[in-house]
Structures are given as C-alpha cells and as structure tokens.
Design a protein around this motif. Structure first.
Motif, PDB file in Angstrom:
ATOM      1  N   GLU A   1     158.590 -30.080  62.749  1.00  0.00           N
ATOM      2  CA  GLU A   1     158.602 -29.749  61.319  1.00  0.00           C
ATOM      3  C   GLU A   1     157.385 -28.919  60.963  1.00  0.00           C
ATOM      4  OE1 GLU A   1     160.709 -33.773  59.549  1.00  0.00           O
ATOM      5  OE2 GLU A   1     158.694 -33.280  59.002  1.00  0.00           O
ATOM      6  N   THR A   2     157.602 -28.072  59.997  1.00  0.00           N
ATOM      7  CA  THR A   2     156.471 -27.293  59.503  1.00  0.00           C
ATOM      8  C   THR A   2     155.714 -28.126  58.480  1.00  0.00           C
ATOM      9  OG1 THR A   2     157.718 -26.340  57.707  1.00  0.00           O
ATOM     10  CG2 THR A   2     157.755 -25.146  59.809  1.00  0.00           C
ATOM     11  N   GLU A   3     154.548 -27.671  58.126  1.00  0.00           N
ATOM     12  CA  GLU A   3     153.705 -28.382  57.168  1.00  0.00           C
ATOM     13  C   GLU A   3     154.382 -28.472  55.802  1.00  0.00           C
ATOM     14  OE1 GLU A   3     149.478 -27.710  55.060  1.00  0.00           O
ATOM     15  OE2 GLU A   3     149.603 -27.167  57.168  1.00  0.00           O
ATOM     16  N   ARG A   4     155.125 -27.445  55.437  1.00  0.00           N
ATOM     17  CA  ARG A   4     155.800 -27.413  54.134  1.00  0.00           C
ATOM     18  C   ARG A   4     156.898 -28.466  54.075  1.00  0.00           C
ATOM     19  NH1 ARG A   4     159.765 -23.293  51.651  1.00  0.00           N
ATOM     20  NH2 ARG A   4     159.348 -23.605  49.472  1.00  0.00           N
ATOM     21  N   GLU A   5     157.678 -28.597  55.127  1.00  0.00           N
ATOM     22  CA  GLU A   5     158.745 -29.589  55.151  1.00  0.00           C
ATOM     23  C   GLU A   5     158.168 -31.002  55.134  1.00  0.00           C
ATOM     24  OE1 GLU A   5     162.211 -27.212  57.581  1.00  0.00           O
ATOM     25  OE2 GLU A   5     160.780 -28.418  58.686  1.00  0.00           O
ATOM     26  N   SER A   6     157.075 -31.204  55.797  1.00  0.00           N
ATOM     27  CA  SER A   6     156.431 -32.511  55.855  1.00  0.00           C
ATOM     28  C   SER A   6     155.928 -32.920  54.467  1.00  0.00           C
ATOM     29  CB  SER A   6     155.263 -32.457  56.835  1.00  0.00           C
ATOM     30  OG  SER A   6     154.529 -33.642  56.774  1.00  0.00           O
ATOM     31  N   SER A   7     155.353 -32.004  53.737  1.00  0.00           N
ATOM     32  CA  SER A   7     154.851 -32.319  52.406  1.00  0.00           C
ATOM     33  C   SER A   7     156.014 -32.557  51.441  1.00  0.00           C
ATOM     34  CB  SER A   7     153.903 -31.218  51.942  1.00  0.00           C
ATOM     35  OG  SER A   7     154.371 -30.482  50.896  1.00  0.00           O
ATOM     36  N   ARG A   8     157.116 -31.855  51.607  1.00  0.00           N
ATOM     37  CA  ARG A   8     158.289 -32.066  50.760  1.00  0.00           C
ATOM     38  C   ARG A   8     158.848 -33.476  51.002  1.00  0.00           C
ATOM     39  NH1 ARG A   8     163.177 -28.235  51.617  1.00  0.00           N
ATOM     40  NH2 ARG A   8     161.418 -26.863  51.919  1.00  0.00           N
ATOM     41  N   THR A   9     158.915 -33.909  52.238  1.00  0.00           N
ATOM     42  CA  THR A   9     159.402 -35.251  52.560  1.00  0.00           C
ATOM     43  C   THR A   9     158.500 -36.301  51.929  1.00  0.00           C
ATOM     44  OG1 THR A   9     160.251 -34.437  54.672  1.00  0.00           O
ATOM     45  CG2 THR A   9     159.967 -36.813  54.468  1.00  0.00           C
TER      46      THR A   9
END
Length: 183
Positions: free
Chosen positions: A7-15
């Motif tokens: 996962e990218t950092e953006r997807e991780s923060s969205r989760t």
C-alpha cells in the motif's frame, strides 16, 4: 501497482481515517443507546406502585402536591399577616360543624406552612358569608399535625380539628360534631 501489492502512504492514511470515523460513530451510538435505556429504567423504577415515590416534574413545578385551593380570602389574610407566605394555599381539611362553625386547614404552596381559618357562621357558610378577623373569623399560623387531625393554638386556647370533630379547650370549652368534611 497491483491490487495485492504494498500500500502507498496515501491509502494507509485513508484506511486510518475510515477506521477512526467508524469508531467515532459507534461510540456516539453506544452512548445514545445507553442514555435511552438508562432513562427508561429510571422512569420505570419511579413509577412502580407502592414504592412511596412519585416522579416529580423537572421543569419549574412545585414539589408540593396539587390539592384544591383554599378560598382566596384566607390566602390574602395570611399574606397580610406574613409577607413570606407561599401562595396559593392548598386545602388540607375543611369541616362544617353542627354548632354553626366551619374551619379550613390550609398548607402553603411550598408544602411546609399550615394555617387555620375558623368561622363562626351567622348568615350562612362561606361563600354566603366571609369570615372577618376579630368579628366572626380567626386566622392562626400556629398549626401542627396531631393524631388524626390538626392542633391550632391561640394563647391558651387550643383548637383540635379532625374529620370527626372540632374540640376547643382553654378560654372556651366545647366539642362540635362534623356534618361536612372535605377532602
């Protein structure tokens, strides 16, 4: 990037935000449900028959039970005698006797103070005739519960008032039977 790749950092923060919002929503729902169930339980306990309690109004109402009002002339005379009288006065006991007299025992609206209003009837019971202090009426604030009735004192004279009789002792001595009693 593949669907199963890192996962990218953006997807991780969205989760993280989605999980945080879900927890917040569940917390609010749990608190609301707890409040509703607790309130329902309190209301159910307060209204059980025979438990000695009654629910009391939460906005502005008096703690004293709402009984029938005493006649206005008694409240006016009580307020004139004691400016701190809590009006309206509520009827605790009214009797009319076989010796042409009537008596009201009235409680102040705060549920504390008691008043005695006696009337020696000449023309007819109230409202046909209104008692006049020092003529055919006597107003006393020295009233206490006594047995199955009330005791009012005026110097050495005592007035015992019940649903059965009016007993006067001291400077005067007589007993009168009751022909009408309320409530």
């Amino acid at each position: 990037m593949s669907r199963y790749g890192p996962e990218t950092e953006r997807e991780s923060s969205r989760t993280f935000v989605v999980v945080l919002l879900a927890l917040l929503i569940l917390t609010v729902l749990g608190a609301l449900l707890g409040y509703i169930l607790g309130k329902r339980d309190i209301d159910a306990r307060e209204s059980l028959p025979g438990d000695g309690k009654s629910p009391t109004p939460t906005s502005g109402g008096s703690a004293a039970p709402a009984a029938a009002p005493c006649p206005d002339f008694i409240g006016a005379a009580a307020r004139k005698r004691d400016g701190n009288t809590k009006l309206p006065l509520r009827l605790v006991l009214y009797i009319r006797t076989d010796k042409k007299s009537e008596v009201w025992i009235c409680r102040e609206n705060d549920g504390v103070g008691l008043w005695y209003q006696g009337h020696d009837i000449r023309e007819g019971p109230y409202p046909a005739e209104t008692p006049v202090e020092d003529d055919n009426g006597l107003l006393l604030s020295t009233v206490t519960p006594a047995g199955d009735g009330y005791l009012a004192t005026n110097g050495t004279t005592q007035y015992r008032v019940s649903r059965k009789e009016l007993k006067v002792s001291g400077n005067q001595n007589f007993t009168a039977g009751v022909v009408e009693a309320r409530p």
